[in-house]
Design a protein around this motif. Structure first.
Motif, PDB file in Angstrom:
ATOM      1  N   LEU A 583       0.965  -1.198   0.205  1.00 20.99           N
ATOM      2  CA  LEU A 583       0.028   0.041  -0.198  1.00 20.99           C
ATOM      3  C   LEU A 583       0.714   1.230  -0.308  1.00 20.99           C
ATOM      4  CD1 LEU A 583      -3.147   0.411   1.663  1.00 20.99           C
ATOM      5  CD2 LEU A 583      -1.358   1.997   2.070  1.00 20.99           C
ATOM      6  N   GLY A 584       1.674   1.012   0.867  1.00 19.75           N
ATOM      7  CA  GLY A 584       2.874   2.534   0.690  1.00 19.75           C
ATOM      8  C   GLY A 584       3.371   2.650  -0.262  1.00 19.75           C
ATOM      9  N   VAL A 585       4.348   1.296  -0.949  1.00 19.23           N
ATOM     10  CA  VAL A 585       4.281   1.974  -2.767  1.00 19.23           C
ATOM     11  C   VAL A 585       4.227   2.628  -3.041  1.00 19.23           C
ATOM     12  CG1 VAL A 585       6.117   0.495  -3.538  1.00 19.23           C
ATOM     13  CG2 VAL A 585       7.205   0.235  -1.635  1.00 19.23           C
ATOM     14  N   GLU A 586       2.957   1.882  -3.607  1.00 14.03           N
ATOM     15  CA  GLU A 586       2.237   2.176  -4.898  1.00 14.03           C
ATOM     16  C   GLU A 586       1.787   3.346  -4.286  1.00 14.03           C
ATOM     17  OE1 GLU A 586      -1.150  -0.534  -5.548  1.00 14.03           O
ATOM     18  OE2 GLU A 586      -0.228  -2.308  -5.997  1.00 14.03           O
ATOM     19  N   HIS A 587       1.545   3.484  -3.122  1.00 15.05           N
ATOM     20  CA  HIS A 587       0.824   5.100  -3.136  1.00 15.05           C
ATOM     21  C   HIS A 587       1.833   5.874  -3.227  1.00 15.05           C
ATOM     22  CE1 HIS A 587      -0.187   9.273  -1.275  1.00 15.05           C
ATOM     23  NE2 HIS A 587       0.689   8.959  -0.534  1.00 15.05           N
ATOM     24  N   PHE A 588       2.711   5.891  -2.534  1.00 11.95           N
ATOM     25  CA  PHE A 588       4.020   6.584  -2.964  1.00 11.95           C
ATOM     26  C   PHE A 588       4.587   6.645  -4.952  1.00 11.95           C
ATOM     27  CE2 PHE A 588       5.861   5.455   1.262  1.00 11.95           C
ATOM     28  CZ  PHE A 588       4.988   6.398   2.241  1.00 11.95           C
ATOM     29  N   ARG A 589       4.587   5.650  -4.991  1.00 13.49           N
ATOM     30  CA  ARG A 589       5.222   5.730  -6.270  1.00 13.49           C
ATOM     31  C   ARG A 589       3.679   6.410  -7.779  1.00 13.49           C
ATOM     32  NH1 ARG A 589       6.511   0.326  -9.292  1.00 13.49           N
ATOM     33  NH2 ARG A 589       7.059   1.691 -10.772  1.00 13.49           N
ATOM     34  N   ALA A 590       2.428   6.273  -6.821  1.00 12.10           N
ATOM     35  CA  ALA A 590       1.532   7.127  -7.885  1.00 12.10           C
ATOM     36  C   ALA A 590       1.652   8.569  -7.977  1.00 12.10           C
ATOM     37  CB  ALA A 590      -0.007   6.734  -7.225  1.00 12.10           C
ATOM     38  N   LEU A 591       2.436   9.444  -6.309  1.00 10.81           N
ATOM     39  CA  LEU A 591       2.448  10.517  -6.595  1.00 10.81           C
ATOM     40  C   LEU A 591       3.796  11.100  -7.347  1.00 10.81           C
ATOM     41  CD1 LEU A 591       2.517  11.069  -2.514  1.00 10.81           C
ATOM     42  CD2 LEU A 591       0.535  11.480  -4.207  1.00 10.81           C
ATOM     43  N   ARG A 592       4.039  10.589  -7.892  1.00 10.07           N
ATOM     44  CA  ARG A 592       5.925  11.005  -9.061  1.00 10.07           C
ATOM     45  C   ARG A 592       4.830  12.080 -10.093  1.00 10.07           C
ATOM     46  NH1 ARG A 592       8.814   7.613 -13.218  1.00 10.07           N
ATOM     47  NH2 ARG A 592      10.044   9.043 -14.388  1.00 10.07           N
ATOM     48  N   PRO A 593       5.593  13.022 -10.626  1.00 17.71           N
ATOM     49  CA  PRO A 593       7.048  12.957 -10.115  1.00 17.71           C
ATOM     50  C   PRO A 593       7.160  13.868  -9.026  1.00 17.71           C
ATOM     51  CG  PRO A 593       5.814  15.236 -11.451  1.00 17.71           C
ATOM     52  CD  PRO A 593       4.932  14.020 -11.049  1.00 17.71           C
TER      53      PRO A 593
END
Length: 811
Positions: A583-593
């Motif tokens: 969940l954390g990784v997907e949320h943070f990656r979805a904030l790119r850039p």
């Protein structure tokens, strides 16, 4: 130059003292060099395995004892001008004697030492003795002299330049080592030798450049010649009589560059350096494989704060990282093959960066060489962690010496992309109540903000330096401000549910993690508890985190059904760890850039323990590893809450455009469609696209009986959204058909769902500790199938492979 190792014939004995057990007394045992006291005593059968049960408790006396290593070696004197005793690593407070004459003392595990012993050697047999004083006694004496400093654990690790986690951590045992932990030997030479070879390797456009800094040690004043060759380019320089340094520049036209994983090939080129006398006689040589690449760190303020974006070869790289700790409490047990396997596990999980954490060690040449080869970037912390460190002598001089040694040593490695000043110490000074207890005493600021940046700028300006992890870029700003620089997120594990990750809008997350126990086979090897229980004695001893089990229970209660037995607890805590980090990784990656990197705590363990690792202390992959592989894929589909509804986010870390048609379906847990749409995705390389989903799909009729599934075919993993927590969902009892067939080197397990199966996972290590499986955490809708390939030395029982507790699903 002739190099000779002195690794044979060593004996170990304890210096008598009040803490010494009677069973040890005046025993003399064979010693393995490189090695340490613990492993030698273990090999001699004098201590139990410290990794088993609570044996660690009974071994504290080893770190409070003085020890002597001694060997005899033959030597035939020649006409060479120098014979040096060279110690690559001594752990830690050592006095060295040759033929009964003291030649030197050391007090830093993190640097090498060299002593001229030519005048002490005689023809025939010679003795070499290394006495190690208790690391505790040394550290406590400096603590008493300088005044105590706050730290995260009640141990004096801040007062000795030694691997801090030897003194225990919230994932590691307290086993304070001593020994000759790296190579020791004699270097025989005349005229001059290469003291330091420091290649500063860059890429300017398509062209490569090596600025080669060479320092020599002399036994005479003759002029010297240095010659360097790389990728078809040659340079030569004369070091005039009496001088000790030269700089050579090699320009290489359009070399094949080194790229991180996912961005291109990690090409390397042999760099050979020779030192010669005026008559052309070779004196010394040095060879490494280097990579041409440029690295810069973009921290230019923007509308969201201060970014933290690595650029390699002028391409912004999204970091998909893991934190690395020493892979064993006893470093000499870590072979190149073991490192290659562990780094391959990182690469196979789609990781592209390892952060070498500051409470461990500067890693080995093998570690960096394998990272270079695999295209894995490395962030190296200077070795300060979770403590206020004194800046008085002898520590300031030792810190500078080790930093000079290590920065120079690691310059050839293209994988190294970032130096970091410390782990959490600036944060600790701000937030952990240190300032009052320090009362103005030094705590390390001068290292992180003055000494270390100056040394990196002097010795290796090709790489960026960042004062701390976390660090926000300025002293007048909170060091763990998520909007600026790097941040650590630990409230999720310590106090809050993991869904709180979605409340963060960070620029770069350098630590975040969630615990779970190790694999079942790892527990069975290391614990004799009968029966195993979350709080059985061995399990409790191998849980080092403060209130760790209570935090595991809190996390389970928020999401999953109550465990009915140990097997359930083990499965569900491992699952919850995987869920939290995914969940954390997907949320943070979805904030790119906005967010350009995550470094999960942690990849590995140093012993069998309940911890935040994805790979346990016996090298077995936990379910988190499979979740990380999925969440770190080049192409990611994820459903995220946005503006009161849901959105589909497609993240493309690849360099090519991604085109796909995503089918989005809301359906019941029985598999009946309730709504559907298709989304055309065009995601340029190195970017992400967010598509709001229609309200009729984002709002279920019955939350406890519905889910959302997104399928983009073969171009990406599926994405799911569950409208209710597992503890509340109206799951049907799992029904499925399963077949097992033999394949080369293993068995293929095929599971076909009759009902929905959530997070279907196989645990073949329950049947054979050597068994592995290629996939985990697979969710199937009714009628769908999944295939698991199991590898084991001998075939496993087909019936057991398809039953509880080997085959598990949430429902």
């Amino acid at each position: 130059m002739t190099r000779r190792t002195l690794h044979d014939g060593w004996l170990l004995r304890a210096v008598p003292g009040p803490q010494l057990p009677d069973a040890i007394g005046d025993r003399v045992v064979p010693a393995t060099v490189p090695g340490c006291v613990h492993t030698d005593l273990l090999a001699a059968g004098l201590i139990p395995d410290p990794f088993v049960d609570d044996n660690e408790r009974g071994l504290a006396w080893i770190g409070r004892t003085d020890w002597v290593y001694e060997t005899t070696f033959r030597h035939e004197p020649g006409d060479d001008e120098r014979v040096d005793l060279v110690c690559a690593g001594l752990d830690t407070v050592a006095t060295l004697s040759v033929n009964g004459v003291e030649v030197g003392r050391t007090e830093n595990m993190h640097r090498g030492y060299r002593f001229d012993v030519r005048s002490l050697l005689r023809a025939g047999d010679n003795t070499l003795a290394v006495r190690f004083d208790s690391a505790y006694r040394y550290a406590e004496a400096h603590r008493d002299r300088l005044g105590d400093r706050p730290n995260a654990y009640p141990e004096p690790f801040g007062f000795i330049r030694k691997m801090a986690c030897n003194f225990g951590w919230d994932w590691g045992p307290t086993l304070v080592t001593a020994g000759i932990w790296q190579e020791i030997g004699l270097h025989v030479w005349s005229t001059a030798r290469l003291a330091t070879v420091r290649p500063l390797v860059t890429l300017d456009g398509a062209d490569g450049r090596v600025e080669l800094h060479v320092e020599v040690e002399r036994a005479g004043d003759a002029p010297l010649t240095v010659r360097a060759v790389v990728a078809g380019a040659t340079a030569e320089a004369t070091i005039p009589a009496g001088e000790r340094a030269a700089v050579l520049t090699l320009a290489v036209r359009e070399p094949e560059p080194w790229w991180p994983r996912g961005y291109g090939a990690p090409a390397r080129h042999a760099l050979d350096v020779t030192l010669s006398s005026p008559d052309g006689r070779p004196l010394d040589s040095w060879s490494r494989r280097i990579g041409f690449r440029s690295v810069r760190l973009d921290t230019t303020p923007d509308a969201h704060g201060t970014p933290f974006t690595l650029h390699v070869n002028d391409v912004p790289v999204v970091v998909r990282g893991v934190n690395w700790i020493p892979d064993d409490v006893f470093p000499t047990r870590i072979t190149r093959d073991r490192l290659a396997g562990r780094l391959a596990q990182a690469a196979e999980a789609n990781v592209n960066l390892l952060r070498v954490w500051g409470g461990g060690r500067y890693e080995s040449e093998d570690f960096y060489d394998v990272a270079d080869e695999l295209g894995l970037m490395v962030q190296q912390d200077f070795l300060f962690a979770c403590a206020a460190y004194p800046e008085e002598e002898p520590f300031r001089t030792e810190v500078e010496a080790e930093a000079r040694d290590q920065v120079s040593r690691l310059t050839p490695h293209p994988s190294l992309v970032l130096w970091t000043g410390n782990n959490e110490n600036i944060w600790g000074w701000h937030d952990w109540g240190w300032q009052e207890s320090l009362a103005g005493r030094t705590w390390g600021r001068g290292y992180y903000l003055e000494l270390l940046p100056r040394l990196v700028a002097e010795l290796d300006p090709t790489r960026p330096y960042w004062p701390g992890s976390p660090w926000s870029g300025r002293e007048d700003r909170h060091p763990n401000d998520p909007a600026h620089g790097t941040t650590h997120i630990w409230d999720v594990w310590n106090t809050d549910d993991y869904t709180k990750y979605r409340a963060y809008l960070p620029r770069f997350v350098a630590e975040f993690g969630y615990q779970a126990p190790p694999a079942y086979a790892t527990l069975r090897r290391s614990l004799s508890d009968e029966p195993l229980a979350p709080d059985s004695p061995g399990m409790a001893h191998h849980q080092k985190a403060a209130d760790g089990d209570a935090k595991l229970r809190r996390g389970l209660a928020a999401h999953l059904p109550d465990p009915t037995d140990f097997d359930d607890w083990h499965w569900l805590t491992q699952l919850n760890q995987a869920r939290a980090i995914q969940l954390g990784v997907e949320h943070f990656r979805a904030l790119r850039p906005i967010c350009m990197g995550t470094i999960v705590w942690q990849l590995n363990d140093c012993w069998p323990v309940t911890s935040w690792s994805a790979v346990d202390g016996d090298g077995r992959r936990k379910p988190l590893w499979y979740a990380l592989r999925r969440a770190y894929a080049d192409r990611l589909l994820t459903v995220q809450p946005r503006d009161g509804g849901l959105a589909l986010v497609a993240v493309n870390d690849g360099r090519d455009e991604w085109r796909a048609t995503a089918q989005v379906t809301r359906l019941t847990l029985a598999g009946e469609p309730r709504g559907k749409t298709s989304v055309e995705l065009t995601v340029p390389g190195g970017s992400s696209v967010t598509v709001p989903l229609p309200a009729e799909l984002a709002r279920p009729d019955e939350a406890v009986r519905e889910l959302l599934v997104v399928d983009a075919g073969a171009s990406a993993e599926r994405a799911f959204w569950f409208f209710a927590e597992d503890r509340d969902a109206d799951w049907p009892a799992a029904r499925f058909d399963a077949t097992v067939e033999a394949v080369e080197d293993g068995q293929r397990v095929r599971v076909t769902a009759v009902t929905v199966l959530r997070d279907l996972t196989l645990f073949p290590d329950r049947l054979d500790p050597a068994a592995t499986v290629d996939e985990a955490l697979v969710t199937l809708l009714p009628g769908e199938s999944a295939t698991f390939t199991v590898r084991a030395p001998t075939p496993l029982d087909p019936t057991a492979l398809t039953r509880h507790p080997v085959l598990r699903t949430v429902n």
